[in-house]
Motif scaffolding. Structure first.
Motif, PDB file in Angstrom:
ATOM      1  N   PHE A   2     -30.902 -16.516  16.153  1.00  0.00           N
ATOM      2  CA  PHE A   2     -30.534 -15.504  17.126  1.00  0.00           C
ATOM      3  C   PHE A   2     -31.577 -14.395  17.177  1.00  0.00           C
ATOM      4  N   THR A   3     -32.117 -14.023  16.029  1.00  0.00           N
ATOM      5  CA  THR A   3     -33.140 -12.986  15.994  1.00  0.00           C
ATOM      6  C   THR A   3     -34.381 -13.413  16.765  1.00  0.00           C
ATOM      7  N   LYS A   4     -34.813 -14.642  16.584  1.00  0.00           N
ATOM      8  CA  LYS A   4     -35.966 -15.146  17.339  1.00  0.00           C
ATOM      9  C   LYS A   4     -35.677 -15.134  18.838  1.00  0.00           C
ATOM     10  N   PHE A   5     -34.463 -15.487  19.208  1.00  0.00           N
ATOM     11  CA  PHE A   5     -34.073 -15.450  20.614  1.00  0.00           C
ATOM     12  C   PHE A   5     -34.161 -14.037  21.169  1.00  0.00           C
ATOM     13  N   LEU A   6     -33.661 -13.042  20.418  1.00  0.00           N
ATOM     14  CA  LEU A   6     -33.674 -11.664  20.892  1.00  0.00           C
ATOM     15  C   LEU A   6     -35.099 -11.167  21.112  1.00  0.00           C
ATOM     16  N   ILE A   7     -35.995 -11.503  20.202  1.00  0.00           N
ATOM     17  CA  ILE A   7     -37.384 -11.051  20.312  1.00  0.00           C
ATOM     18  C   ILE A   7     -38.028 -11.608  21.583  1.00  0.00           C
ATOM     19  N   SER A   8     -37.835 -12.884  21.837  1.00  0.00           N
ATOM     20  CA  SER A   8     -38.448 -13.487  23.024  1.00  0.00           C
ATOM     21  C   SER A   8     -37.752 -13.027  24.304  1.00  0.00           C
ATOM     22  N   HIS A   9     -36.434 -12.816  24.234  1.00  0.00           N
ATOM     23  CA  HIS A   9     -35.701 -12.437  25.441  1.00  0.00           C
ATOM     24  C   HIS A   9     -36.029 -11.016  25.872  1.00  0.00           C
ATOM     25  N   GLN A  10     -36.308 -10.118  24.931  1.00  0.00           N
ATOM     26  CA  GLN A  10     -36.706  -8.769  25.305  1.00  0.00           C
ATOM     27  C   GLN A  10     -37.971  -8.814  26.174  1.00  0.00           C
ATOM     28  N   ASP A  11     -38.962  -9.575  25.762  1.00  0.00           N
ATOM     29  CA  ASP A  11     -40.205  -9.680  26.534  1.00  0.00           C
ATOM     30  C   ASP A  11     -39.948 -10.278  27.914  1.00  0.00           C
ATOM     31  N   ALA A  12     -39.123 -11.328  27.975  1.00  0.00           N
ATOM     32  CA  ALA A  12     -38.850 -11.992  29.255  1.00  0.00           C
ATOM     33  C   ALA A  12     -38.137 -11.041  30.222  1.00  0.00           C
ATOM     34  N   MET A  13     -37.176 -10.280  29.722  1.00  0.00           N
ATOM     35  CA  MET A  13     -36.441  -9.339  30.576  1.00  0.00           C
ATOM     36  C   MET A  13     -37.350  -8.254  31.121  1.00  0.00           C
ATOM     37  N   ILE A  14     -38.197  -7.719  30.264  1.00  0.00           N
ATOM     38  CA  ILE A  14     -39.078  -6.642  30.687  1.00  0.00           C
ATOM     39  C   ILE A  14     -40.024  -7.124  31.778  1.00  0.00           C
TER      40      ILE A  14
ATOM     41  N   GLU B 189     -35.149   4.125  37.987  1.00  0.00           N
ATOM     42  CA  GLU B 189     -35.607   5.490  37.724  1.00  0.00           C
ATOM     43  C   GLU B 189     -35.888   5.679  36.239  1.00  0.00           C
ATOM     44  N   LYS B 190     -35.040   5.064  35.420  1.00  0.00           N
ATOM     45  CA  LYS B 190     -35.291   5.025  33.975  1.00  0.00           C
ATOM     46  C   LYS B 190     -34.616   3.788  33.416  1.00  0.00           C
ATOM     47  N   GLY B 191     -35.348   3.041  32.609  1.00  0.00           N
ATOM     48  CA  GLY B 191     -34.784   1.866  31.963  1.00  0.00           C
ATOM     49  C   GLY B 191     -35.206   1.813  30.517  1.00  0.00           C
ATOM     50  N   ALA B 192     -34.320   1.335  29.663  1.00  0.00           N
ATOM     51  CA  ALA B 192     -34.611   1.211  28.239  1.00  0.00           C
ATOM     52  C   ALA B 192     -34.135  -0.143  27.739  1.00  0.00           C
ATOM     53  N   CYS B 193     -34.979  -0.783  26.966  1.00  0.00           N
ATOM     54  CA  CYS B 193     -34.634  -2.069  26.360  1.00  0.00           C
ATOM     55  C   CYS B 193     -35.022  -2.006  24.891  1.00  0.00           C
ATOM     56  N   SER B 194     -34.036  -2.017  24.020  1.00  0.00           N
ATOM     57  CA  SER B 194     -34.267  -1.748  22.597  1.00  0.00           C
ATOM     58  C   SER B 194     -33.883  -2.946  21.739  1.00  0.00           C
ATOM     59  N   LEU B 195     -34.775  -3.281  20.831  1.00  0.00           N
ATOM     60  CA  LEU B 195     -34.557  -4.362  19.860  1.00  0.00           C
ATOM     61  C   LEU B 195     -34.545  -3.758  18.464  1.00  0.00           C
ATOM     62  N   THR B 196     -33.567  -4.127  17.665  1.00  0.00           N
ATOM     63  CA  THR B 196     -33.485  -3.674  16.282  1.00  0.00           C
ATOM     64  C   THR B 196     -33.174  -4.854  15.380  1.00  0.00           C
TER      65      THR B 196
END
Length: 419
Positions: free
Chosen positions: A90-102, A149-156
Motif C-alpha cells: 500500500f505504501t508503494k501504491f501511495l507514493i506512485s499515486h501521489q505523482d500520478a495525481m499531481i 486556486e490552491k491544492g495540496a497533496c500530502s504523503l506521510t
C-alpha cells in the motif's frame, strides 16, 4: 483555461486574519494522545492525514467470530499475507499515486502552475532514493492556478515508531469496540507501529466547481493504513479513508454523478451480506456524521464516503486503492463542465463565506488538525496546508429566501440521499 468573471472584487480575509478571528473560539484538548516516534518532529508533520481514525462505526457492531478473525493476527490464516506485506504494498501504491495525481491536476488546470515539493525525512532531496526503512513525507502544493486556486497533496510514511502508553490504550480500546476476541494480539506501550497516508484537498477558483475534498466544491480525500506489531511479533493492521464534496452552489446532477461513482465502487467491493458488514449507505452515513458542525447544526458539504477500522486484507487493499484511483475520475468531469462558467462578485463572496465554514470545521472539530496543533512544536504549515487560500467572515449572514444560497443551506442542514 482562463476563468471568466464579471468582477473579482470582494471583501475577504487572508488565512492569517481568519486564524486570529477564530483563535478565541478554539479549545485544544490537553488529552490528545500522541505517538512516540524515532524523530519528535514526525508526529506533528504526520498528524493531519493519519490521526482521523476512530469515527467509522460501520464495522463495530458485528461481533461475530468472522469479524473477530479478520481483525486478529493474520497468522491465523495461512493463505493470508502478513499485515506488514500489505502495508508495504500500500505504501508503494501511495507514493506512485501521489505523482500520478499531481500530473493529472496540473494538466487539467492548464495554467502552467506546478506543485511545489517539500520533502522531509526519507523523502528529502538528500535522502537515498532506495530508502525504504525510514520515516518521512512529501507535501506538494499548487497555488494560483486557473482551476485550482490552491491544492495540496500530502504523503506521510511512518516506519518503526513506538507506541506511547496512551496510544496503546486507545488501540486496545478500538479492538474491544470492534469485538475482537481473546486470541487477538495484545497491544501495549512500546509496541512498534507503522502508518502511511495520502491526502488531497483542492480548492477551486470558480464558485461553481466544488472543492475536492473537490472544489467548486472543495474536494477532500484521503486513504491511510495503520500497522501495529506486538512484542511477540503478532500484527494488527487496518485501513481508513474516504472522499467527499463541498459545493458552494448546488448543481444536483454533479452531486448525483459523484455519489453514483462512489456507490458503484462500493457495491462492487462489498456486495450484500459481505463479511466486512460494509456498504455505500453505511459509509455515506459515517461521512455525514463526521463532517458536521454542531455549533451551526449543519454539515460541511454534500458528503461522500468515510470509513475507518477496516481490517487490512487483500480484498480491502483492493477497495482502498480503488477509492484513491477514483478521486480524479469523479472530479474532473465536474471541472470540465463548470470551470468556465461566469460568476459575480456576490457569488465569489458566498464562496469565501462557505470556505470560512470549512476552516471552522478544520480548526474546531477535525481530529487530525487538532492533533497537529496540540503538539509542542508542530509544523504548522504542514498541519494547515489544507486551509483555503481566501475566506470571508460576515456577522449573521442569512441568505435570501428562495435563493440558490438558501437552497444549499437547507441541504447542509438536512442531508439528502443522492443515489
Amino acid at each position: 483555461m482562463m476563468r471568466r468573471t464579471k468582477q473579482d472584487k470582494t471583501m475577504m480575509y487572508t488565512l492569517a486574519d481568519a486564524f486570529y478571528i477564530l483563535y478565541s473560539l478554539i479549545i485544544l484538548p490537553s488529552c490528545i494522545h500522541c505517538f512516540a516516534t524515532p524523530n519528535p518532529s514526525i508526529a506533528s508533520h504526520a498528524s493531519s492525514s493519519i490521526f482521523r481514525q476512530g469515527a467509522f462505526s460501520g464495522v463495530v457492531h458485528d461481533t461475530s467470530s468472522t469479524k473477530s478473525s479478520l481483525l486478529a493476527n493474520n497468522s491465523d490464516n495461512d493463505d493470508a499475507p502478513p499485515s506488514e506485506e500489505i502495508f508495504q504494498k500500500f505504501t508503494k501504491f501511495l507514493i506512485s499515486h501521489q505523482d500520478a495525481m499531481i500530473d493529472e491536476i496540473e494538466r487539467i488546470d492548464g495554467s502552467g502552475q506546478v506543485f511545489s515539493r517539500d520533502g522531509w525525512g526519507a523523502f528529502s532531496e538528500s535522502s537515498p532514493r532506495d530508502n525504504t526503512d525510514s520515516s518521512g513525507g512529501v507535501t506538494r502544493v499548487m497555488q494560483g492556478g486557473n482551476v485550482v486556486e490552491k491544492g495540496a497533496c500530502s504523503l506521510t510514511v511512518i516506519r518503526n515508531g513506538n507506541l506511547t502508553k496512551e496510544r496503546a490504550e486507545t488501540v486496545s480500546g478500538r479492538k474491544q469496540k470492534q469485538g475482537v476476541n481473546d486470541h487477538a494480539i495484545k497491544v501495549q506501550e512500546g509496541d512498534v507501529y507503522s502508518a502511511a497516508a495520502l491526502s488531497v484537498v483542492l480548492h477551486t477558483r470558480n464558485p461553481f466547481v466544488p472543492s475536492f475534498l473537490p472544489l467548486f466544491k472543495t474536494f477532500r480525500s484521503d486513504v491511510r493504513i495503520f500497522l501495529v506489531k506486538s512484542s511477540d511479533n503478532d500484527q494488527l493492521a487496518w485501513f481508513g479513508g474516504g472522499s467527499d464534496l463541498t459545493p458552494y452552489y448546488l448543481i444536483d446532477s454533479d452531486i448525483v454523478e459523484f455519489h453514483s461513482h462512489l456507490k458503484d465502487m462500493c457495491d462492487k467491493h462489498f456486495p450484500p451480506n459481505n463479511v466486512y458488514n460494509l456498504s455505500y449507505r453505511e459509509m455515506k452515513q459515517s461521512c455525514d456524521d463526521y463532517f458536521y458542525l454542531p455549533a451551526r447544526s449543519e454539515h460541511r458539504g454534500t458528503g461522500g464516503i468515510f470509513f475507518d477500522d477496516l481490517p487490512a486484507t487483500l480484498p480491502t487493499l483492493s477497495f482502498v486503492q480503488h477509492v484513491a484511483q477514483g478521486w480524479m475520475p469523479s472530479w474532473i468531469p465536474i471541472v470540465k463542465r463548470n470551470s468556465m462558467r461566469e460568476y459575480s462578485p456576490e457569488e465569489r463572496h458566498w464562496q469565501c463565506l462557505r470556505r470560512g465554514r470549512y476552516l471552522e470545521f478544520n480548526l474546531l472539530y477535525d481530529r487530525g488538525v487538532k492533533f497537529g496543533l496540540a503538539n509542542a512544536n508542530p509544523r504548522v504549515e504542514g498541519v494547515m496546508v489544507s486551509a483555503p487560500p481566501m475566506i470571508a467572515f460576515e456577522y449573521n449572514h442569512i441568505p435570501e429566501n428562495g435563493s440558490e444560497e438558501a437552497r444549499l443551506i437547507e441541504v447542509l442542514k438536512n442531508p439528502k440521499e443522492w443515489v
